[in-house]
Design a protein around this motif. Structure first.
Motif, PDB file in Angstrom:
ATOM      1  N   GLY A 191       0.828  -1.195   0.000  1.00  0.00           N
ATOM      2  CA  GLY A 191       0.000   0.000   0.000  1.00  0.00           C
ATOM      3  C   GLY A 191       0.859   1.241   0.000  1.00  0.00           C
ATOM      4  O   GLY A 191       1.892   1.301   0.677  1.00  0.00           O
ATOM      5  N   LEU A 192       0.435   2.238  -0.760  1.00  0.00           N
ATOM      6  CA  LEU A 192       1.200   3.481  -0.882  1.00  0.00           C
ATOM      7  C   LEU A 192       0.352   4.679  -0.491  1.00  0.00           C
ATOM      8  O   LEU A 192      -0.742   4.879  -1.027  1.00  0.00           O
ATOM      9  CB  LEU A 192       1.694   3.669  -2.324  1.00  0.00           C
ATOM     10  N   LYS A 193       0.851   5.457   0.472  1.00  0.00           N
ATOM     11  CA  LYS A 193       0.318   6.794   0.730  1.00  0.00           C
ATOM     12  C   LYS A 193       1.189   7.766  -0.052  1.00  0.00           C
ATOM     13  O   LYS A 193       2.349   7.980   0.285  1.00  0.00           O
ATOM     14  CB  LYS A 193       0.358   7.138   2.205  1.00  0.00           C
ATOM     15  N   PRO A 194       0.656   8.373  -1.110  1.00  0.00           N
ATOM     16  CA  PRO A 194       1.466   9.314  -1.885  1.00  0.00           C
ATOM     17  C   PRO A 194       1.700  10.625  -1.117  1.00  0.00           C
ATOM     18  O   PRO A 194       1.120  10.869  -0.061  1.00  0.00           O
ATOM     19  CB  PRO A 194       0.616   9.566  -3.136  1.00  0.00           C
ATOM     20  N   THR A 195       2.558  11.444  -1.675  1.00  0.00           N
ATOM     21  CA  THR A 195       2.760  12.792  -1.148  1.00  0.00           C
ATOM     22  C   THR A 195       1.423  13.509  -1.071  1.00  0.00           C
ATOM     23  O   THR A 195       0.593  13.409  -1.989  1.00  0.00           O
ATOM     24  CB  THR A 195       3.707  13.575  -2.073  1.00  0.00           C
ATOM     25  N   GLN A 196       1.203  14.239   0.024  1.00  0.00           N
ATOM     26  CA  GLN A 196      -0.049  14.972   0.192  1.00  0.00           C
ATOM     27  C   GLN A 196      -0.314  15.869  -1.019  1.00  0.00           C
ATOM     28  O   GLN A 196       0.545  16.658  -1.420  1.00  0.00           O
ATOM     29  CB  GLN A 196       0.023  15.843   1.456  1.00  0.00           C
ATOM     30  N   GLY A 197      -1.488  15.711  -1.629  1.00  0.00           N
ATOM     31  CA  GLY A 197      -1.883  16.548  -2.748  1.00  0.00           C
ATOM     32  C   GLY A 197      -1.484  16.021  -4.113  1.00  0.00           C
ATOM     33  O   GLY A 197      -1.871  16.617  -5.132  1.00  0.00           O
ATOM     34  N   LEU A 198      -0.732  14.925  -4.168  1.00  0.00           N
ATOM     35  CA  LEU A 198      -0.292  14.412  -5.468  1.00  0.00           C
ATOM     36  C   LEU A 198      -1.455  13.873  -6.289  1.00  0.00           C
ATOM     37  O   LEU A 198      -1.537  14.109  -7.497  1.00  0.00           O
ATOM     38  CB  LEU A 198       0.761  13.322  -5.272  1.00  0.00           C
TER      39      LEU A 198
END
Length: 464
Positions: A191-198
């Motif tokens: 699972g990936l949490k991307p950079t905020q707002g990406l």
């Protein structure tokens, strides 16, 4: 392969393009597994078998004509029931929105559609995405495919369970405090949490405007990379992780906070992961990190007032239609002064800068546990457990919430099993918009281990 649902997303997409398997066969295999597992796992809120098969047949017609929409052509996915699709019910895991039918489609779903994905249905989630375990007072809890007595992690509970049980090749979740990374860790997927707002939040249920973040779950870092290429739509090349060498990269082990009180079984798996990365040519060093002790409370000061503001009309008009834990958390948000909320947001910028200019300037990524302890049971996280329940739930998001507060990207991938057979995972933390580096490191680890190859038992089917 006797069951095409056991392929990875990358393998399935290549097989459709080569003509080795049809999209209809993929959809039918997934639907068969869903039918076998749903009563036990409760991973889906709604299954659209008719729509999925129709979409799959359309993809097959196009494939026969040599027309492919994109890298996901004919691949069945399913998504957390908080991404809007025009004309289709979206419950947000709640009683309040049980009959909500949006008049728009989430931008992230539009991107997946345009790339050729087939949608199987909508997935279980904690009520209004508020809960790190997978409990839901309205629709029952989602169960871990490795052991139904254990929790899936939340709030993207169905996303973790469905991907792990091979009910779908990938899924979207949301991560406001760990809600992509926790189900990935507990269920043994990536699972990936991307950079905020990406990634776009248009057409996605809101909870905290400052911390909400969509993110993908799949069966490998390579699969997640393909999804990210589609979801970003910016000509990025996350999928290059398949060929990108990691030799020469530096990974930092934080000397404080993250490894404090880690259980021995978890530590042993993380030590093994370190050795795997070193064997791939990665330099692993100890690094100091800024004091994290206030981050959980600062995240709470940002998140809960924003959630309470969104829910205020329903809190006033329909308080009885919330589960008690969700209502209590929202009510807490109403008591936080505006000055404290704004100070927490201002400090967020300073703390993020300290991480970026400090430990993340000295290395390409940080390696931490995804969870300090073994996966908890449902009984340990139920209200009947009394005061111990609150401590267990708080500990569940200790490793993920700081990253959500800071807005940095984080990848979770399995690195072992505990004595009960439940997954153990590591978390890789990176600089803003350096998701490709995290995926390359995850892929390097996954390529030389077999933790992702194991398939949890699904009712009516043997484990493998």
């Amino acid at each position: 392969m006797s069951d095409p649902a056991l392929m990875t997303l990358t393998e399935a997409a290549a097989a459709v393009r080569a003509g080795d398997v049809t999209s209809q066969a993929l959809a039918e295999a997934c639907l068969a597994r869903i039918a076998a597992a749903q009563d036990t796992l409760n991973a889906f809120i709604a299954v659209d078998a008719e729509g999925a098969l129709a979409a799959a047949r359309a993809c097959d017609r196009e494939a026969r004509e040599g027309r492919f929409r994109g890298p996901l052509h004919g691949v069945p996915l399913a998504h957390k029931d908080m991404f809007y699709r025009k004309g289709q019910r979206c419950t947000c895991g709640s009683k309040i929105r049980a009959g909500f039918v949006p008049d728009e489609t989430a931008e992230v779903l539009e991107r997946l559609d345009a790339a050729g994905a087939v949608t199987l249905g909508t997935l279980h989630m904690s009520e209004f995405a508020m809960g790190p375990t997978g409990h839901n007072a309205q629709i029952g809890r989602c169960r871990n495919p490795w052991s139904p007595e254990h929790v899936t992690g939340g709030s993207s509970s169905g996303s973790g369970a469905a991907v792990a049980a091979r009910l779908a090749f990938g899924a979207l979740g949301s991560d406001t405090g760990g809600s992509v990374r926790l189900p990935a860790a507990f269920c043994g997927v990536v699972g990936l949490k991307p950079t905020q707002g990406l990634l776009s939040q248009h057409g996605m249920m809101g909870l905290s405007e400052s911390m909400d973040c969509a993110g993908p779950l799949a069966r490998s870092s390579a699969d997640v990379a393909v999804l990210m290429d589609v979801l970003t739509g910016q000509g990025t090349h996350h999928a290059d992780v398949l060929s990108r060498p990691v030799s020469g990269l530096t990974v930092g082990l934080p000397t404080s906070y993250y490894f404090d009180g880690v259980e021995p079984e978890v530590q042993a798996a993380l030590d093994a992961a370190r050795r795997v990365l070193e064997g791939a040519g990665v330099r692993v060093v100890d690094v100091d990190v800024p004091d994290h002790s206030a981050f959980a409370e600062l995240a709470n000061l940002v998140f809960t007032p924003e959630a309470a503001a969104l829910h205020l009309p329903w809190l006033l008009e329909r308080p009885e239609d919330y589960g008690p834990q969700v209502r209590a958390r929202l009510m807490q948000g109403l008591t936080i002064p505006a000055v404290q909320h704004l100070q927490a947001k201002q400090l967020r910028v300073l703390h993020a800068r300290a991480m970026i200019e400090g430990p993340l300037a000295a290395c390409d990524a940080l390696l931490t546990p995804a969870l300090r302890r073994r996966v908890p049971t449902a009984a340990e996280t139920d209200v009947a457990a009394g005061t111990a329940m609150a401590a267990t739930i708080a500990a569940v998001s200790d490793m993920t919430r700081p990253l959500s507060y800071l807005g940095l990207p984080g990848l979770v991938t399995p690195v072992g099993r505990d004595s009960a057979g439940l997954p153990v995972a590591m978390q890789l933390i990176g600089r803003p918009r350096q998701e490709a580096t995290l995926l390359a490191l995850g892929h390097a680890h996954e390529s030389t281990t077999d933790w992702l190859a194991a398939v949890p038992p699904v009712p009516g089917r043997p484990a493998s």
